[in-house]
Design an enzyme around this catalytic site. Structure first.
Site, PDB file in Angstrom:
ATOM      1  N   GLY A  54       8.312  25.458   3.036  1.00 51.73           N
ATOM      2  CA  GLY A  54       9.643  24.939   2.717  1.00 51.73           C
ATOM      3  C   GLY A  54      10.490  24.942   3.961  1.00 51.73           C
ATOM      4  O   GLY A  54      10.021  25.298   5.045  1.00 51.73           O
ATOM      5  N   CYS A  80       3.119  29.589   3.824  1.00 52.95           N
ATOM      6  CA  CYS A  80       4.431  29.866   4.413  1.00 52.95           C
ATOM      7  C   CYS A  80       5.470  30.180   3.318  1.00 52.95           C
ATOM      8  O   CYS A  80       5.416  31.236   2.713  1.00 52.95           O
ATOM      9  CB  CYS A  80       4.844  28.699   5.308  1.00 52.95           C
ATOM     10  N   TYR A  81       6.389  29.267   3.020  1.00 53.59           N
ATOM     11  CA  TYR A  81       7.360  29.513   1.945  1.00 53.59           C
ATOM     12  C   TYR A  81       6.610  29.823   0.635  1.00 53.59           C
ATOM     13  O   TYR A  81       7.000  30.698  -0.137  1.00 53.59           O
ATOM     14  CB  TYR A  81       8.225  28.263   1.765  1.00 53.59           C
ATOM     15  N   HIS A 167       0.384  27.658   8.897  1.00 57.32           N
ATOM     16  CA  HIS A 167       0.139  26.335   8.286  1.00 57.32           C
ATOM     17  C   HIS A 167      -1.290  25.866   8.547  1.00 57.32           C
ATOM     18  O   HIS A 167      -1.557  25.261   9.597  1.00 57.32           O
ATOM     19  CB  HIS A 167       1.139  25.317   8.849  1.00 57.32           C
ATOM     20  N   GLU A 169      -2.704  23.404   7.268  1.00 56.76           N
ATOM     21  CA  GLU A 169      -2.798  21.935   7.162  1.00 56.76           C
ATOM     22  C   GLU A 169      -2.548  21.231   8.499  1.00 56.76           C
ATOM     23  O   GLU A 169      -2.827  20.043   8.654  1.00 56.76           O
ATOM     24  CB  GLU A 169      -1.812  21.407   6.107  1.00 56.76           C
ATOM     25  N   SER A 220       1.969 -11.712  -1.531  1.00 54.88           N
ATOM     26  CA  SER A 220       2.933 -11.959  -0.460  1.00 54.88           C
ATOM     27  C   SER A 220       2.261 -12.424   0.828  1.00 54.88           C
ATOM     28  O   SER A 220       2.914 -12.938   1.719  1.00 54.88           O
ATOM     29  CB  SER A 220       3.703 -10.671  -0.171  1.00 54.88           C
ATOM     30  N   GLY A 221       0.953 -12.191   0.916  1.00 54.97           N
ATOM     31  CA  GLY A 221       0.272 -12.451   2.180  1.00 54.97           C
ATOM     32  C   GLY A 221       0.050 -11.142   2.938  1.00 54.97           C
ATOM     33  O   GLY A 221      -0.643 -11.111   3.940  1.00 54.97           O
ATOM     34  N   GLY A 222       0.624 -10.043   2.447  1.00 53.87           N
ATOM     35  CA  GLY A 222       0.427  -8.727   3.064  1.00 53.87           C
ATOM     36  C   GLY A 222      -0.782  -8.006   2.464  1.00 53.87           C
ATOM     37  O   GLY A 222      -1.364  -8.464   1.479  1.00 53.87           O
ATOM     38  N   VAL A 223      -1.130  -6.866   3.078  1.00 52.66           N
ATOM     39  CA  VAL A 223      -2.351  -6.152   2.693  1.00 52.66           C
ATOM     40  C   VAL A 223      -2.238  -5.549   1.286  1.00 52.66           C
ATOM     41  O   VAL A 223      -3.175  -5.654   0.478  1.00 52.66           O
ATOM     42  CB  VAL A 223      -2.652  -5.029   3.721  1.00 52.66           C
ATOM     43  N   ASP A 224      -1.098  -4.945   0.958  1.00 53.39           N
ATOM     44  CA  ASP A 224      -1.009  -4.196  -0.307  1.00 53.39           C
ATOM     45  C   ASP A 224      -1.163  -5.106  -1.527  1.00 53.39           C
ATOM     46  O   ASP A 224      -1.929  -4.803  -2.444  1.00 53.39           O
ATOM     47  CB  ASP A 224       0.315  -3.418  -0.388  1.00 53.39           C
ATOM     48  N   SER A 225      -0.420  -6.218  -1.528  1.00 54.75           N
ATOM     49  CA  SER A 225      -0.531  -7.095  -2.701  1.00 54.75           C
ATOM     50  C   SER A 225      -1.921  -7.740  -2.751  1.00 54.75           C
ATOM     51  O   SER A 225      -2.460  -7.983  -3.834  1.00 54.75           O
ATOM     52  CB  SER A 225       0.569  -8.149  -2.715  1.00 54.75           C
ATOM     53  N   LYS A 364      -1.837   4.209   2.855  1.00 55.13           N
ATOM     54  CA  LYS A 364      -2.167   2.900   3.443  1.00 55.13           C
ATOM     55  C   LYS A 364      -3.630   2.823   3.925  1.00 55.13           C
ATOM     56  O   LYS A 364      -4.310   1.838   3.679  1.00 55.13           O
ATOM     57  CB  LYS A 364      -1.227   2.640   4.625  1.00 55.13           C
TER      58      LYS A 364
END
Ligand code: XMP
Length: 508
Positions: A54, A80-81, A167, A169, A220-225, A364
């Site tokens: 935290g 940690c926290y 930590h 991670e 949209s032409g983007g990767v996600d859609s 992503k």
């Protein structure tokens, strides 16, 4: 699939914990600190919990540990926290440390403890704390790690609760991966989280939920859609209607490439609707950048709504929302993939669809991995970012068809040369901007009075900061030469040498 979940107490490293677990093939999600026992009971195959770090000390913060979670009887690791929270529960004392520790620190560990199994007795870890923890004698509690000041930096309780003040991670901690693998073994969690399994599961879930209904999606032409569309197509075939709103602000051949890739090669059912005149009409005479953005955004939604209203038998709207979008908006966690429509991406509330967001648990790079599994080429998956308002924010001043055509031709030459010279992996974003300045030039024996064009090439990691790309002069000269000779309307080329900050990447 077995899961280990993360409870978020606000540390800047939280996402890394989820990433670590996923990279080690264990399904993982982050939940807010208010996460309850009842919510936990709903998670199938929950095998372990990690309490994150935290930004405050337990003595100052109001974020507490929900002790009901202990009834689940799954191993819990506090970092940690999170360790301080578990210590508090175990009647430990939280004190100010003799010295705050930020950064690398050497610790000594008990490698008979399962969490440190097969690790050396001493190694470097990444610390970020100003508290120390001490315990009264407690037979079930073992101190398993100490720092060089002999302060407790790790404990275990009945081999079920673990606390680490450092930590694990963070990459700077030695044996970071091994510590996570040890915790995964302690939880007895099967490492089944792989992207091909994810695709199979998602296809099954989408099929069950959608049945024989239809789904609409804005491509949209983007990767996600695109990846979202392919996943749905795999599940429900032509029950998916993908709509591409052509606003006329796309790059040269964008529409043709989209048709080639998605319709011809991947056999998607794509409805291409040309609204370019409407966009140009609404943008006519507008010069203010913010106003342009607003008009483009609103017109896009109006067009999408209009097209979707043509279908009376569509029940679902699919969106390529990612996990980062959800976590950043404070929602966190994971719910079922399909739920009632909520207002995402500015779409109006009165769209009468339920929402499907099959990528909403993914990062992503995982989306790219799935895109690859579903047949998308790497060139598309790793293409440079392109802003939603498109070339609308790369034509300075009023947008006209003539200016757009000039910009499209010049930008196409820049992109071709970047590709031919194999620079696409070195430059994060590269594009042209049509300035609103006309300057005098001479071509043959004739005076010209044409536009000056700016070339913007930047290196960046996430677009938050950027530096201009130091392009080889000969390549730059060739690009400039080709543009002024091949594109009518341009007689001067400028190369942008500002970083972000103080500039931004785009011009408007
Ligand atoms: P700036 O210009 O803010 O751009 O330095 C940072 C990154 O964001 C992209 N960008 C946008 N993307 N809608 C988008 O989808 C937008 O309105 C928008 N504005 C900027 C920009 O291309 C760069 O990658």
């Amino acid at each position: 699939m077995d899961k280990i979940i993360v409870i978020d107490y606000g540390s800047q490293y939280n996402e890394l914990i989820v990433r670590r677990l996923r990279d080690l093939n264990v399904e993982s999600y982050m939940y807010p600190s208010t996460f309850s026992y009842e919510e936990a009971l709903k998670i199938k195959d929950l095998k372990g919990i990690i309490l994150s770090g935290g930004f405050d000390s337990v003595s100052n913060s109001s974020l507490s540990f929900n002790e009901d979670l202990l009834k689940l009887n799954v191993p819990i690791l506090g970092i940690c926290y999170g360790m301080e929270l578990l210590s508090f529960y175990l009647k430990g004392k939280i004190n100010k440390a003799k010295n705050s520790e930020y950064g690398r620190s050497l610790i000594n560990v008990d490698n008979n403890s399962l969490i440190f199994k097969a690790l050396p007795r001493s190694f470097n870890v990444w610390m970020s704390h100003s508290d120390s923890v001490s315990f009264e004698d407690e037979p079930n509690l073992k101190i398993i790690a100490k720092n060089q000041n002999n302060e407790v930096v790790g404990f275990s309780y009945k081999d079920n609760l673990y606390g680490l003040l450092f930590h694990p991670e963070v990459n700077n901690t030695d044996f970071s991966k091994e510590i996570f693998l040890n915790f995964i073994s302690i939880c007895n969690a099967k490492r089944e989280y792989k992207m091909d399994n994810f695709v199979d599961l998602m296809v099954k879930e989408i099929k069950e939920e959608v049945g024989n209904k239809k789904v609409i999606l804005g491509l949209s032409g983007g990767v996600d859609s695109a990846v979202c569309a392919l996943l749905l197509h795999k599940a429900i075939g032509d029950q998916l209607i993908s709509v591409f709103i052509d606003h006329g602000l796309n790059r040269k051949f964008e529409k043709e490439e989209l048709e080639e890739r998605f319709v011809k090669k991947l056999h998607l059912n794509v409805l291409i609707r040309d609204f370019s005149e409407l966009f140009l009409d609404r943008l006519s005479g507008v010069t203010d950048p913010e106003e342009k953005r607003k008009i483009i955004g609103k017109t896009f939604i109006d067009c999408f709504t209009k097209v979707s209203n043509e279908f009376s038998d569509v029940s679902f709207l699919a969106q390529g929302t990612l996990y980062t979008d959800i976590v950043e908006s404070g929602k966190g966690g994971i719910s079922k993939v399909i739920k009632s429509h909520h207002n995402v991406g500015g779409l109006p509330k009165d769209l009468k669809f339920k929402l499907i967001e099959p990528l909403k648990t993914l990062y992503k790079d995982q989306v790219r991995e799935i895109g690859k599994l579903l047949g998308l080429d790497e060139e598309f998956l790793y293409r440079q970012p392109f802003p939603g308002p498109g070339l609308g924010i790369r034509v300075i001043g009023e947008i006209t068809k003539e200016k757009l055509d000039i910009l499209k031709d010049a930008d196409y030459i820049l992109r071709s040369e970047v590709k031919t010279n194999h620079l696409d992996n070195s430059i994060w974003q590269y594009f042209c901007v049509l300035t609103n300045i006309k300057t005098v030039g001479v071509m043959g024996d004739n005076r010209t009075y044409n536009y000056a064009l700016s070339i913007r090439c930047v290196t960046s990691i996430d677009g938050m900061t950027a530096d201009f790309y130091r392009m080889d002069y000969d390549i730059l000269a060739k690009i400039a030469n080709r543009i002024v000779n091949e594109v009518k309307g341009i007689n001067r080329i400028l190369y942008d040498v500002t970083s972000k900050p103080p500039s931004t990447i785009e011009y408007e």
